[in-house]
Design a protein around this motif. Structure first.
Motif, mmCIF file in Angstrom:
data_model
loop_
_atom_site.group_PDB
_atom_site.id
_atom_site.type_symbol
_atom_site.label_atom_id
_atom_site.label_comp_id
_atom_site.label_asym_id
_atom_site.label_seq_id
_atom_site.Cartn_x
_atom_site.Cartn_y
_atom_site.Cartn_z
ATOM 1 N N LYS A 108 32.032 33.515 98.298
ATOM 2 C CA LYS A 108 32.260 33.911 96.899
ATOM 3 C C LYS A 108 32.219 32.696 95.980
ATOM 4 C CE LYS A 108 32.605 38.316 96.720
ATOM 5 N NZ LYS A 108 31.454 39.027 96.212
ATOM 6 N N ASP A 109 32.884 31.603 96.369
ATOM 7 C CA ASP A 109 32.840 30.386 95.558
ATOM 8 C C ASP A 109 31.428 29.815 95.513
ATOM 9 O OD1 ASP A 109 35.463 30.450 94.753
ATOM 10 O OD2 ASP A 109 36.157 28.975 96.217
ATOM 11 N N TYR A 110 30.715 29.904 96.619
ATOM 12 C CA TYR A 110 29.330 29.440 96.660
ATOM 13 C C TYR A 110 28.478 30.227 95.666
ATOM 14 C CZ TYR A 110 24.709 28.406 98.618
ATOM 15 O OH TYR A 110 23.400 28.026 98.782
ATOM 16 N N GLU A 111 28.623 31.543 95.665
ATOM 17 C CA GLU A 111 27.877 32.383 94.728
ATOM 18 C C GLU A 111 28.259 32.077 93.286
ATOM 19 O OE1 GLU A 111 28.761 36.317 96.146
ATOM 20 O OE2 GLU A 111 27.196 36.230 97.692
ATOM 21 N N LYS A 112 29.553 31.883 93.042
ATOM 22 C CA LYS A 112 30.003 31.542 91.679
ATOM 23 C C LYS A 112 29.411 30.210 91.227
ATOM 24 C CE LYS A 112 34.442 33.935 91.910
ATOM 25 N NZ LYS A 112 35.900 33.746 92.022
ATOM 26 N N LEU A 113 29.360 29.265 92.131
ATOM 27 C CA LEU A 113 28.812 27.957 91.792
ATOM 28 C C LEU A 113 27.306 28.038 91.516
ATOM 29 C CD1 LEU A 113 30.020 25.187 91.376
ATOM 30 C CD2 LEU A 113 29.490 24.638 93.737
ATOM 31 N N LEU A 114 26.600 28.845 92.288
ATOM 32 C CA LEU A 114 25.172 29.058 92.019
ATOM 33 C C LEU A 114 24.974 29.698 90.646
ATOM 34 C CD1 LEU A 114 23.929 30.289 95.509
ATOM 35 C CD2 LEU A 114 23.357 28.122 94.393
ATOM 36 N N CYS A 115 25.791 30.689 90.326
ATOM 37 C CA CYS A 115 25.702 31.338 89.010
ATOM 38 C C CYS A 115 26.061 30.364 87.896
ATOM 39 C CB CYS A 115 26.596 32.568 88.958
ATOM 40 S SG CYS A 115 25.977 33.925 89.976
ATOM 41 N N ALA A 116 27.056 29.519 88.134
ATOM 42 C CA ALA A 116 27.426 28.504 87.137
ATOM 43 C C ALA A 116 26.263 27.550 86.895
ATOM 44 C CB ALA A 116 28.667 27.741 87.597
ATOM 45 N N SER A 117 25.571 27.193 87.958
ATOM 46 C CA SER A 117 24.407 26.323 87.828
ATOM 47 C C SER A 117 23.341 26.987 86.958
ATOM 48 C CB SER A 117 23.847 26.018 89.214
ATOM 49 O OG SER A 117 22.639 25.305 89.120
ATOM 50 N N TRP A 118 23.127 28.270 87.162
ATOM 51 C CA TRP A 118 22.152 29.026 86.365
ATOM 52 C C TRP A 118 22.582 29.078 84.901
ATOM 53 C CZ3 TRP A 118 22.181 34.627 85.030
ATOM 54 C CH2 TRP A 118 20.953 35.048 84.517
ATOM 55 N N ASP A 119 23.883 29.319 84.658
ATOM 56 C CA ASP A 119 24.386 29.342 83.280
ATOM 57 C C ASP A 119 24.203 27.988 82.598
ATOM 58 O OD1 ASP A 119 25.187 32.035 83.171
ATOM 59 O OD2 ASP A 119 27.103 31.571 84.124
ATOM 60 N N LEU A 120 24.464 26.908 83.320
ATOM 61 C CA LEU A 120 24.265 25.570 82.751
ATOM 62 C C LEU A 120 22.791 25.338 82.421
ATOM 63 C CD1 LEU A 120 26.701 23.566 85.044
ATOM 64 C CD2 LEU A 120 26.973 23.952 82.584
ATOM 65 N N GLN A 121 21.906 25.808 83.281
ATOM 66 C CA GLN A 121 20.470 25.684 83.007
ATOM 67 C C GLN A 121 20.097 26.470 81.750
ATOM 68 O OE1 GLN A 121 17.960 26.355 86.539
ATOM 69 N NE2 GLN A 121 19.773 25.875 87.760
ATOM 70 N N ASN A 122 20.661 27.668 81.593
ATOM 71 C CA ASN A 122 20.401 28.466 80.390
ATOM 72 C C ASN A 122 20.905 27.758 79.138
ATOM 73 O OD1 ASN A 122 19.017 30.958 81.022
ATOM 74 N ND2 ASN A 122 20.789 31.439 82.286
ATOM 75 N N SER A 123 22.077 27.162 79.242
ATOM 76 C CA SER A 123 22.645 26.442 78.108
ATOM 77 C C SER A 123 21.752 25.270 77.717
ATOM 78 C CB SER A 123 24.056 25.953 78.479
ATOM 79 O OG SER A 123 24.655 25.299 77.395
ATOM 80 N N LEU A 124 21.342 24.524 78.707
ATOM 81 C CA LEU A 124 20.475 23.374 78.446
ATOM 82 C C LEU A 124 19.130 23.817 77.872
ATOM 83 C CD1 LEU A 124 20.422 20.308 78.687
ATOM 84 C CD2 LEU A 124 19.478 20.597 80.991
ATOM 85 N N SER A 125 18.569 24.899 78.388
ATOM 86 C CA SER A 125 17.299 25.417 77.857
ATOM 87 C C SER A 125 17.439 25.823 76.394
ATOM 88 C CB SER A 125 16.827 26.620 78.675
ATOM 89 O OG SER A 125 16.444 26.220 79.965
ATOM 90 N N ALA A 126 18.532 26.484 76.058
ATOM 91 C CA ALA A 126 18.740 26.905 74.664
ATOM 92 C C ALA A 126 18.782 25.695 73.737
ATOM 93 C CB ALA A 126 20.022 27.725 74.548
ATOM 94 N N LEU A 127 19.426 24.615 74.175
ATOM 95 C CA LEU A 127 19.458 23.402 73.353
ATOM 96 C C LEU A 127 18.072 22.766 73.253
ATOM 97 C CD1 LEU A 127 22.840 21.807 74.475
ATOM 98 C CD2 LEU A 127 22.350 23.032 72.351
ATOM 99 N N GLU A 128 17.318 22.807 74.342
ATOM 100 C CA GLU A 128 15.950 22.281 74.312
ATOM 101 C C GLU A 128 15.095 23.069 73.316
ATOM 102 O OE1 GLU A 128 14.487 19.626 75.686
ATOM 103 O OE2 GLU A 128 16.322 19.014 76.698
ATOM 104 N N PHE A 129 15.219 24.408 73.341
ATOM 105 C CA PHE A 129 14.461 25.237 72.397
ATOM 106 C C PHE A 129 14.854 24.906 70.960
ATOM 107 C CE2 PHE A 129 14.545 28.663 75.914
ATOM 108 C CZ PHE A 129 13.504 28.054 76.588
ATOM 109 N N LEU A 130 16.148 24.708 70.742
ATOM 110 C CA LEU A 130 16.630 24.353 69.412
ATOM 111 C C LEU A 130 16.005 23.037 68.944
ATOM 112 C CD1 LEU A 130 18.564 24.731 66.992
ATOM 113 C CD2 LEU A 130 20.327 23.588 68.366
ATOM 114 N N LEU A 131 16.031 22.029 69.804
ATOM 115 C CA LEU A 131 15.484 20.729 69.420
ATOM 116 C C LEU A 131 13.964 20.762 69.251
ATOM 117 C CD1 LEU A 131 17.675 18.339 71.580
ATOM 118 C CD2 LEU A 131 17.776 18.691 69.099
ATOM 119 N N GLU A 132 13.283 21.626 70.001
ATOM 120 C CA GLU A 132 11.833 21.744 69.850
ATOM 121 C C GLU A 132 11.454 22.309 68.489
ATOM 122 O OE1 GLU A 132 10.313 24.176 73.006
ATOM 123 O OE2 GLU A 132 10.682 22.642 74.531
ATOM 124 N N GLU A 133 12.288 23.204 67.969
ATOM 125 C CA GLU A 133 11.905 23.934 66.761
ATOM 126 C C GLU A 133 12.618 23.476 65.488
ATOM 127 O OE1 GLU A 133 11.298 28.058 66.968
ATOM 128 O OE2 GLU A 133 10.817 28.020 69.097
#
Length: 177
Positions: free
Chosen positions: A11-36
């Protein structure tokens, strides 16, 4: 970084994988912001709303992954160590996240309403909102650096974990329905 040598449960492993995905989404959103968004230029309200959508996504995704509490899986497993400045940024992001998710817009929106008469004492409201981003350019860069740092801790821990725990090397999780 991570010094945890204990094998974590699935369960913690799955949560950590999901957290990693959320962090990637957060970083992508900031990248899109800076691109535009060029922070030196003026934009229409509609363009600012688009940038706000990127910013809001970055804030919400970050806090889905990284609640700054000791029991959070990212802290518990990956052992993230933050500077005082980074902790202050986390607190600011938490406040902004709460405003975005849990508060009405009137709690943090600056606006003015005027009216014009359109005939026979009938008035039409004209709304004027001051729409702006929460973060300036340098703050976005600092937020990106914070996310990348936390991601390094998480990735290092996940790498170490998959080496010591063969049961998680090939894992498939279906969504809860």
């Amino acid at each position: 970084m991570s010094t945890n040598s204990k094998v974590i449960d699935i369960k913690d492993y799955e949560k950590l994988l999901c957290a990693s995905w959320d962090l990637q989404n957060s970083l992508s959103a900031l990248e899109f912001l800076l691109e535009e968004c060029d922070y030196e230029l003026a934009y229409t309200r509609v363009q600012v709303r688009k940038f706000k959508a990127f910013e809001d996504k970055a804030i919400i995704s970050f806090f889905k992954a990284y609640l700054d509490s000791p029991g959070n899986v990212v802290n518990k497993c990956a052992g993230v160590k933050l500077t005082v400045t980074e902790k202050q940024l986390c607190k600011r992001v938490r406040v902004l996240r709460n405003k975005i998710v849990a508060h009405t817009d009137e709690d943090f929106t600056h606006f003015r309403v005027d009216s014009i008469e359109v005939g026979d004492e009938t008035y039409f409201p004209i709304q004027n909102f001051e729409e702006k981003l929460f973060f300036g350019f340098r703050e976005v860069l600092g937020f990106q650096d914070l996310i990348k740092k936390i991601m390094r801790y998480v990735c290092k821990f996940l790498f170490e974990e998959i080496q010591r725990n063969p049961t998680i090397r090939n894992h498939y999780k279906k969504p809860n329905e």
